[in-house]
Design a protein around this motif. Sequence first.
Motif, PDB file in Angstrom:
ATOM      1  N   LYS A  56       0.825  -1.225   0.000  1.00  0.00           N
ATOM      2  CA  LYS A  56       0.000   0.000   0.000  1.00  0.00           C
ATOM      3  C   LYS A  56       0.856   1.270   0.000  1.00  0.00           C
ATOM      4  O   LYS A  56       0.391   2.336  -0.406  1.00  0.00           O
ATOM      5  CB  LYS A  56      -0.970  -0.012   1.165  1.00  0.00           C
ATOM      6  CG  LYS A  56      -2.066  -1.060   0.984  1.00  0.00           C
ATOM      7  CD  LYS A  56      -3.126  -0.941   2.053  1.00  0.00           C
ATOM      8  CE  LYS A  56      -4.193  -1.979   1.882  1.00  0.00           C
ATOM      9  NZ  LYS A  56      -5.155  -1.686   0.855  1.00  0.00           N
ATOM     10  N   TYR A 113      -5.161  -4.048  -3.007  1.00  0.00           N
ATOM     11  CA  TYR A 113      -5.783  -4.569  -1.791  1.00  0.00           C
ATOM     12  C   TYR A 113      -5.878  -6.092  -1.890  1.00  0.00           C
ATOM     13  O   TYR A 113      -5.829  -6.666  -2.967  1.00  0.00           O
ATOM     14  CB  TYR A 113      -7.159  -3.950  -1.532  1.00  0.00           C
ATOM     15  CG  TYR A 113      -8.208  -4.280  -2.570  1.00  0.00           C
ATOM     16  CD1 TYR A 113      -9.049  -5.380  -2.413  1.00  0.00           C
ATOM     17  CD2 TYR A 113      -8.364  -3.489  -3.701  1.00  0.00           C
ATOM     18  CE1 TYR A 113     -10.011  -5.679  -3.358  1.00  0.00           C
ATOM     19  CE2 TYR A 113      -9.317  -3.784  -4.646  1.00  0.00           C
ATOM     20  CZ  TYR A 113     -10.140  -4.877  -4.474  1.00  0.00           C
ATOM     21  OH  TYR A 113     -11.090  -5.178  -5.423  1.00  0.00           O
ATOM     22  N   TRP A 169      -3.855 -10.576  -4.224  1.00  0.00           N
ATOM     23  CA  TRP A 169      -3.748  -9.122  -4.203  1.00  0.00           C
ATOM     24  C   TRP A 169      -4.146  -8.555  -5.549  1.00  0.00           C
ATOM     25  O   TRP A 169      -3.599  -8.940  -6.581  1.00  0.00           O
ATOM     26  CB  TRP A 169      -2.323  -8.705  -3.833  1.00  0.00           C
ATOM     27  CG  TRP A 169      -2.040  -9.021  -2.402  1.00  0.00           C
ATOM     28  CD1 TRP A 169      -1.599 -10.211  -1.884  1.00  0.00           C
ATOM     29  CD2 TRP A 169      -2.238  -8.160  -1.304  1.00  0.00           C
ATOM     30  NE1 TRP A 169      -1.514 -10.131  -0.517  1.00  0.00           N
ATOM     31  CE2 TRP A 169      -1.890  -8.872  -0.136  1.00  0.00           C
ATOM     32  CE3 TRP A 169      -2.666  -6.843  -1.171  1.00  0.00           C
ATOM     33  CZ2 TRP A 169      -1.964  -8.318   1.144  1.00  0.00           C
ATOM     34  CZ3 TRP A 169      -2.727  -6.279   0.099  1.00  0.00           C
ATOM     35  CH2 TRP A 169      -2.379  -7.020   1.228  1.00  0.00           C
TER      36      TRP A 169
END
Length: 151
Positions: free
Chosen positions: A10, A116, A123
């Motif tokens: 992230k 995410y 992912w």
Amino acid sequence: MPQVPVAQLKDYIGKDLGHSQWLTIEQDRIDRFAECTGDHQFIHVDPEKARMTPFGTTIAHGFLSLSLLPMLMEDLALRPEGLKMGINYGLDSVRFLQPVKVGSRVRLSATLVDVYEKNPGQWLFKTRAVMEIEGAEKPAYIAESLALCIV
């Protein structure tokens, strides 16, 4: 791109992932794409007729340009540590802004839009991909590409 620990993925959201190498779009590639897809529209495969159009030459199919996205993304895409495989998950959007004339050089720039964990160990990456045309003001396309990485 190096492999990135899952916990740090992230941190790359909003970051520029760089540019691919330049690739010259030759008539042979356009002709082979036409053969594979059955799209033999003259603007792509007939240099004599295409010379009479506003483009003055043949142009690559929009979907040919788009199909180069995975190859050009190869050195740009983030890879989570422990990656077993990555698969094309689709596109959220794509806009063709300018045709790619035969003989043009193109490259891809990429920015990570989102990442995410869709399912445990899976992912989902959303990347803004822009196909630049050397010397042109506008890009060939802007796309939001989706890739699913399985760790």
